[in-house]
Design a protein around this motif. Sequence first.
Motif, short mmCIF file in Angstrom:
data_model
loop_
_atom_site.label_atom_id
_atom_site.label_comp_id
_atom_site.label_asym_id
_atom_site.label_seq_id
_atom_site.Cartn_x
_atom_site.Cartn_y
_atom_site.Cartn_z
N ALA A 186 0.83 -1.22 0.00
CA ALA A 186 0.00 0.00 0.00
C ALA A 186 0.85 1.25 0.00
O ALA A 186 0.47 2.28 0.55
N GLY A 187 2.04 1.16 -0.62
CA GLY A 187 2.84 2.35 -0.87
C GLY A 187 2.40 3.01 -2.16
O GLY A 187 1.32 2.73 -2.70
N PHE A 188 3.25 3.88 -2.70
CA PHE A 188 2.87 4.60 -3.91
C PHE A 188 2.67 3.66 -5.10
O PHE A 188 1.76 3.84 -5.90
N SER A 189 3.51 2.63 -5.24
CA SER A 189 3.35 1.72 -6.38
C SER A 189 1.98 1.07 -6.39
O SER A 189 1.22 1.17 -7.37
N GLY A 190 1.63 0.40 -5.29
CA GLY A 190 0.36 -0.30 -5.22
C GLY A 190 -0.84 0.63 -5.29
O GLY A 190 -1.83 0.34 -5.97
N ALA A 191 -0.74 1.78 -4.61
CA ALA A 191 -1.87 2.71 -4.56
C ALA A 191 -2.15 3.33 -5.92
O ALA A 191 -3.31 3.41 -6.36
N VAL B 14 -0.90 2.56 5.66
CA VAL B 14 -0.57 2.70 4.25
C VAL B 14 0.64 3.64 4.10
O VAL B 14 1.13 4.19 5.08
N ALA B 15 1.12 3.77 2.88
CA ALA B 15 2.20 4.70 2.48
C ALA B 15 3.60 4.13 2.65
O ALA B 15 4.58 4.81 2.36
N GLY B 16 3.73 2.88 3.12
CA GLY B 16 5.04 2.24 3.18
C GLY B 16 6.06 3.05 3.96
O GLY B 16 5.75 3.61 5.02
N ASN B 17 7.28 3.16 3.42
CA ASN B 17 8.33 3.90 4.10
C ASN B 17 8.15 5.41 4.02
O ASN B 17 8.90 6.16 4.63
N CYS B 18 7.16 5.87 3.24
CA CYS B 18 6.84 7.30 3.19
C CYS B 18 5.85 7.71 4.29
O CYS B 18 5.45 8.87 4.35
N HIS B 19 5.46 6.77 5.13
CA HIS B 19 4.43 7.00 6.14
C HIS B 19 4.77 8.19 7.04
O HIS B 19 5.88 8.31 7.57
N ASP C 194 -0.26 17.99 4.27
CA ASP C 194 -0.79 17.09 5.30
C ASP C 194 -0.03 15.78 5.39
O ASP C 194 -0.53 14.81 5.96
N GLY C 195 1.18 15.73 4.83
CA GLY C 195 2.00 14.53 4.92
C GLY C 195 1.71 13.54 3.80
O GLY C 195 0.74 13.67 3.05
N TYR C 196 2.56 12.51 3.70
CA TYR C 196 2.46 11.54 2.61
C TYR C 196 1.35 10.50 2.83
O TYR C 196 0.72 10.05 1.87
N THR C 197 1.12 10.14 4.07
CA THR C 197 0.08 9.13 4.33
C THR C 197 -1.28 9.62 3.87
O THR C 197 -2.08 8.86 3.31
N ALA C 198 -1.55 10.91 4.07
CA ALA C 198 -2.82 11.48 3.64
C ALA C 198 -2.98 11.38 2.12
O ALA C 198 -4.10 11.18 1.62
N ILE C 199 -1.88 11.52 1.39
CA ILE C 199 -1.94 11.39 -0.08
C ILE C 199 -2.38 9.98 -0.46
O ILE C 199 -3.29 9.77 -1.27
#
Length: 382
Positions: A9-14, A36-41, A194-199
Amino acid sequence: MKHIAAVGAGFSGAVIARSLVEAGYRVKVFDIRDHVAGNCHTERDPDSGVMVHRYGPHIFHTDSERVWEYLHQFTELMPYTNRVKTTSGNKVYSLPINLLTINQFFCKAMSPTEAMAFIEGQADLNIADPQTFEEQALRFVGRDLYEAFFKGYTQKQWGCSPNQLPASILKRLPIRFNYDDNYFFHKYQGMPRDGYTAIVEKILDHPGISVELGTKFTREHVQEFHHVFYSGPIDGFFDYELGRLGYRTLDFKEIRAEGDYQGCAVMNYGDESVPYTRIAEHKHFSPWEKHEKTICFEEYSRACGPKDIPYYPIRLTQEEAMLRDYVQKARDEEGVSFVGRLGTYRYLDMDVTIAEALEAANEFLTLVEQGRKIPPFFVEPI
């Protein structure tokens, strides 16, 4: 309606999931973590109110207008310039190495032309074709700057001598002959308000997407779906049958303080005697916010164990040979495409990850329409 799985559920999968549901598919997204958001959380620290990059700093930068505009559908990207400092020999310098760094380090007041001639005199011109990281650095900046800014940091980051690392790690000339201290060269640079997880949450917010967190996706699940996009570790998909590919992982030691701890977002530590590679002070990643308290992470790099989170693929000779074998196994699979940083065992910036995910989804849709076979890789890992 055909059912697709996106593993991770990082950027690739999302991004792949969103692209496919908008084309009429149903997609189930799996992630072994509880977010979600993987290592970008990113998440709000409840005590300080600071937006924390839980797995280390992520600054968005790209030359791709397409990717920049894509993200703007899901967030407001605020202006942000990454200005990194480094401590070496109990003195603080600006990175990347620029005219200010050179003049400070050598106690001079040179013009760009003078500095170019000076550094050329420092460089080891006997190294015609650099093969190692160390040779690459010595060839372009000379021994003094190499030992102050590259040697110790690199040794700590990769866990081996720079003379054992390929020259390709130091990809481009690590020096500027002006006072530009913007760490990146890219046209578009910013931070999500609002951070990467919100994206990622907004990308996944579609009635055709279901998300299962805290769930391990196994090879046996593949048959349940029309196709699987796998962004987990390629060796993990095969239960590490051929061994584990090498990664570096990171440990973080939390620092809490009042006010401003170090005056910048990232401070590198080039000396080998300092055990951590850098300190990130997270409130400086959101300069539009004001916080009385602060939270920082000391960052320590080490070899990745079976229970650790993989960060950086090592890709030395042993890993390259093992990767070839795993790639061949992937080619023998049916109904699975390997994508993203872990699925292709490549270091990828966020913008490249998003661009490749968009292209993978588009290619998938085109191939399905043409009745052609879906490849195991949309980007070759080797």
